[in-house]
Scaffold this active site. Structure first.
Site, mmCIF file in Angstrom:
data_model
loop_
_atom_site.group_PDB
_atom_site.id
_atom_site.type_symbol
_atom_site.label_atom_id
_atom_site.label_comp_id
_atom_site.label_asym_id
_atom_site.label_seq_id
_atom_site.Cartn_x
_atom_site.Cartn_y
_atom_site.Cartn_z
ATOM 1 N N LEU A 125 0.998 -1.172 -0.266
ATOM 2 C CA LEU A 125 0.242 -0.427 -0.137
ATOM 3 C C LEU A 125 0.923 1.460 0.353
ATOM 4 O O LEU A 125 0.570 2.036 -0.771
ATOM 5 C CB LEU A 125 -0.786 -0.284 0.992
ATOM 6 C CG LEU A 125 -1.572 1.662 1.306
ATOM 7 C CD1 LEU A 125 -2.957 1.373 0.431
ATOM 8 C CD2 LEU A 125 -2.225 0.983 2.925
ATOM 9 N N GLY A 129 5.786 8.765 -1.708
ATOM 10 C CA GLY A 129 4.980 10.406 -1.038
ATOM 11 C C GLY A 129 3.044 10.124 -0.793
ATOM 12 O O GLY A 129 2.210 10.487 -0.195
ATOM 13 N N GLY A 131 2.056 7.753 2.610
ATOM 14 C CA GLY A 131 2.443 6.899 4.008
ATOM 15 C C GLY A 131 0.835 7.044 5.004
ATOM 16 O O GLY A 131 -0.182 5.584 4.494
ATOM 17 N N GLU A 358 1.395 -0.047 9.649
ATOM 18 C CA GLU A 358 0.056 -0.036 10.032
ATOM 19 C C GLU A 358 -1.100 0.959 10.289
ATOM 20 O O GLU A 358 -1.500 0.714 11.211
ATOM 21 C CB GLU A 358 0.077 -1.422 9.967
ATOM 22 C CG GLU A 358 0.552 -2.746 9.474
ATOM 23 C CD GLU A 358 0.307 -4.459 9.334
ATOM 24 O OE1 GLU A 358 -1.634 -4.340 9.751
ATOM 25 O OE2 GLU A 358 1.148 -4.842 9.646
HETATM 26 N N1 COS Z 1 -13.603 0.014 7.202
HETATM 27 C C1 COS Z 1 -13.540 -0.009 6.150
HETATM 28 N N2 COS Z 1 -13.816 1.833 5.369
HETATM 29 C C2 COS Z 1 -13.701 2.137 5.845
HETATM 30 C C3 COS Z 1 -12.668 2.829 6.844
HETATM 31 C C4 COS Z 1 -12.645 1.408 7.509
HETATM 32 N N3 COS Z 1 -12.861 0.687 8.763
HETATM 33 N N4 COS Z 1 -11.944 3.109 7.581
HETATM 34 C C5 COS Z 1 -12.425 4.408 6.267
HETATM 35 N N5 COS Z 1 -13.047 3.448 5.327
HETATM 36 C C6 COS Z 1 -13.823 3.717 3.912
HETATM 37 C C7 COS Z 1 -14.773 5.818 4.264
HETATM 38 O O1 COS Z 1 -16.600 4.604 5.188
HETATM 39 C C8 COS Z 1 -14.326 6.404 2.504
HETATM 40 O O2 COS Z 1 -15.857 5.238 2.374
HETATM 41 P P1 COS Z 1 -16.533 6.334 0.679
HETATM 42 O O3 COS Z 1 -15.309 6.639 -0.034
HETATM 43 O O4 COS Z 1 -17.788 5.175 0.437
HETATM 44 O O5 COS Z 1 -17.147 7.091 1.804
HETATM 45 C C9 COS Z 1 -13.536 5.320 2.795
HETATM 46 O O6 COS Z 1 -13.073 4.677 3.470
HETATM 47 C C10 COS Z 1 -12.596 7.134 2.707
HETATM 48 O O7 COS Z 1 -12.379 7.327 4.398
HETATM 49 P P2 COS Z 1 -11.663 8.506 4.501
HETATM 50 O O8 COS Z 1 -12.557 9.693 3.787
HETATM 51 O O9 COS Z 1 -12.041 8.344 5.997
HETATM 52 O O10 COS Z 1 -10.661 8.684 4.752
HETATM 53 P P3 COS Z 1 -9.109 8.999 4.984
HETATM 54 O O11 COS Z 1 -8.348 9.805 3.614
HETATM 55 O O12 COS Z 1 -9.063 10.309 5.248
HETATM 56 O O13 COS Z 1 -7.912 8.594 5.787
HETATM 57 C C11 COS Z 1 -6.927 7.130 7.507
HETATM 58 C C12 COS Z 1 -7.749 8.439 7.154
HETATM 59 C C13 COS Z 1 -5.723 8.023 7.977
HETATM 60 C C14 COS Z 1 -7.647 7.065 8.614
HETATM 61 C C15 COS Z 1 -6.554 6.714 5.818
HETATM 62 O O14 COS Z 1 -5.944 6.984 5.177
HETATM 63 C C16 COS Z 1 -5.507 5.414 6.725
HETATM 64 O O15 COS Z 1 -5.160 4.198 8.090
HETATM 65 N N6 COS Z 1 -4.157 5.857 6.938
HETATM 66 C C17 COS Z 1 -3.075 5.210 7.654
HETATM 67 C C18 COS Z 1 -2.129 4.232 5.902
HETATM 68 C C19 COS Z 1 -1.294 2.750 7.344
HETATM 69 O O16 COS Z 1 -1.574 2.222 7.868
HETATM 70 N N7 COS Z 1 -0.658 2.363 6.650
HETATM 71 C C20 COS Z 1 0.088 1.721 6.392
HETATM 72 C C21 COS Z 1 0.647 0.338 5.377
HETATM 73 S S1 COS Z 1 0.625 -0.760 5.684
HETATM 74 S S2 COS Z 1 2.304 -0.390 6.400
#
Ligand code: COS
Length: 375
Positions: A125, A129, A131, A358
């Protein structure tokens, strides 16, 4: 919540513990010194039926609970936290495949991962640019007939040197989170290559690499895991479960530090002064609080209740607790704690990244706060 561990969960815990103590713990320090990825040991662990624990029986998995999975990762991490993260990521990939893949994809990618024919699975994932803001990823996929052509770069990919399957997030449907799809990539696909291996402060027996996609061609209809534009949800769902794995890994690291600390203190002096007693009591209390948060998140997931926020709490709290516990264990052992006389200096180096990958602690707090504000 029922705090009892069921006999089936206990059985998994015992099997993981036995394997970890016999086949992993004795080698952990050497593997880390030599940056050895223990491929054959990982295969043997999978052959014990302990990778992809939550994959249902009808798909060839063990059909165990998330609680059992968390307990197994805690056991592994006490023996070798690098092995624990490799198994945790493979298990997350296995769960994604079990939930979203077709029967043909199960056969081609899930079954070998469960049986140990693949040493590992990778979750691709993050990008240079993109994370914490995963929705801004730029790796693209263009469609030409039945072929998907992928271009871009992924970074910080666990097990990339040894994985038999890569779950990859690509942009093929415009901007934002709804422009992202999930596809499966095999290491043999033309145009796919593994790039730089990171030289890390800890977890040196796990492999962390970048991946390059230069006109990488895949048979797209066979490899799509999501509908076009439906990939971001899969990533978020997978990470919710993955965070239980990372919390369990961090917990295992902290538990190992406590065990080594007790032994070290007995060897060094046999008794504690007042302030030291207070420190060690606080460390143990926080460790037990983290255990409760982790098992609660796992239990909620098993009972098909919302658990995203609880998994985020468990991740932030357990990983930060593990860092505090390891720091303080070194402090309590004094200069000897900073040497390889005890495994604690390695545990301290291993646990830092658990607050980052994560989803950083800051991301976990976003998830928790958003959930609170929605309630
Ligand atoms: N389960 C299912 N769907 C989810 C969800 C979850 N836990 N969280 C968000 N979604 C869905 C939302 O419902 C939304 O759907 P729709 O487009 O249908 O409305 C969509 O995903 C986008 O959600 P949101 O607007 O909340 O997304 P953001 O871009 O604001 O995300 C965070 C914010 C910070 C929470 C997210 O980018 C994240 O988790 N980042 C960290 C990534 C990570 O852990 N990377 C490490 C990778 S492995 S080392």
């Amino acid at each position: 919540m029922d705090f009892r561990i069921s006999p089936a969960e206990q059985d998994i815990q015992t099997r993981a513990r036995r394997f970890a103590r016999e086949h992993i713990a004795p080698h952990a320090a050497q593997w880390e010194r030599e940056e050895h990825f223990p491929a054959e040991t990982l295969r043997a662990y999978a052959q014990e039926g302990l990778v992809g624990l939550t994959v249902p029986k009808e798909l060839g998995g063990p059909g165990a609970s998330t609680v059992a999975y968390a307990l197994s990762i805690m056991e592994l991490a006490q023996a070798c936290s690098a092995t624990a993260v490799t198994v945790a990521v493979s298990s997350m990939v296995a769960e994604v495949l079990s939930r979203f893949a077709t029967p043909e994809q199960h056969q081609r990618f899930l079954s070998p991962l469960l049986k140990g024919d693949f040493f590992a699975g990778s979750f691709a994932l993050s990008e240079p640019g993109a994370g914490s803001d995963a929705a801004s990823l730029r790796t693209s996929m263009q469609i030409d007939g039945d072929t998907g052509i992928i271009n871009g770069e992924k970074t910080w990919i666990s097990s990339g040197t040894h994985a038999g399957v890569f779950v990859v997030w690509v942009r093929d449907n415009g901007e934002g989170s709804r422009g992202i799809s999930t596809v499966l990539v095999s290491p043999e696909d033309p145009g796919f290559s593994v790039g730089r291996k990171e030289d890390k402060m800890g977890l040196r027996a796990s492999s962390t690499v970048s991946l390059h996609f230069g006109d990488c061609r895949i048979p797209v209809n066979e490899r799509r895991l999501s509908q076009q534009g439906g990939g971001f949800r899969i990533a978020m769902t997978a990470l919710d479960g993955g965070r239980i794995g990372v919390s369990s890994q961090a917990w295992g690291i902290a538990k190992a530090a406590m065990t080594a600390l007790r032994q070290g203190l007995q060897e060094q002096r046999g008794s504690l002064i007042g302030e030291e007693r207070a420190m060690i009591a606080q460390m143990e209390t926080e460790l037990q609080a983290a255990y409760g948060l982790i098992l609660r998140a796992a239990w909620l997931k098993d009972h098909k209740k919302p658990f995203s926020s609880q998994a985020a709490m468990a991740k932030a709290y357990a990983t930060e607790t593990a860092n505090r516990v390891c720091q303080q264990a070194v402090t309590l052992l004094g200069e000897e704690g900073c040497t390889q006389l005890y495994p604690i200096e390695r545990l301290l180096r291993d646990c830092k990244v658990t607050t980052i990958y994560e989803g950083t602690s800051e991301v976990q707090r976003i998830v928790i706060a958003r959930s609170l504000m929605r309630a």
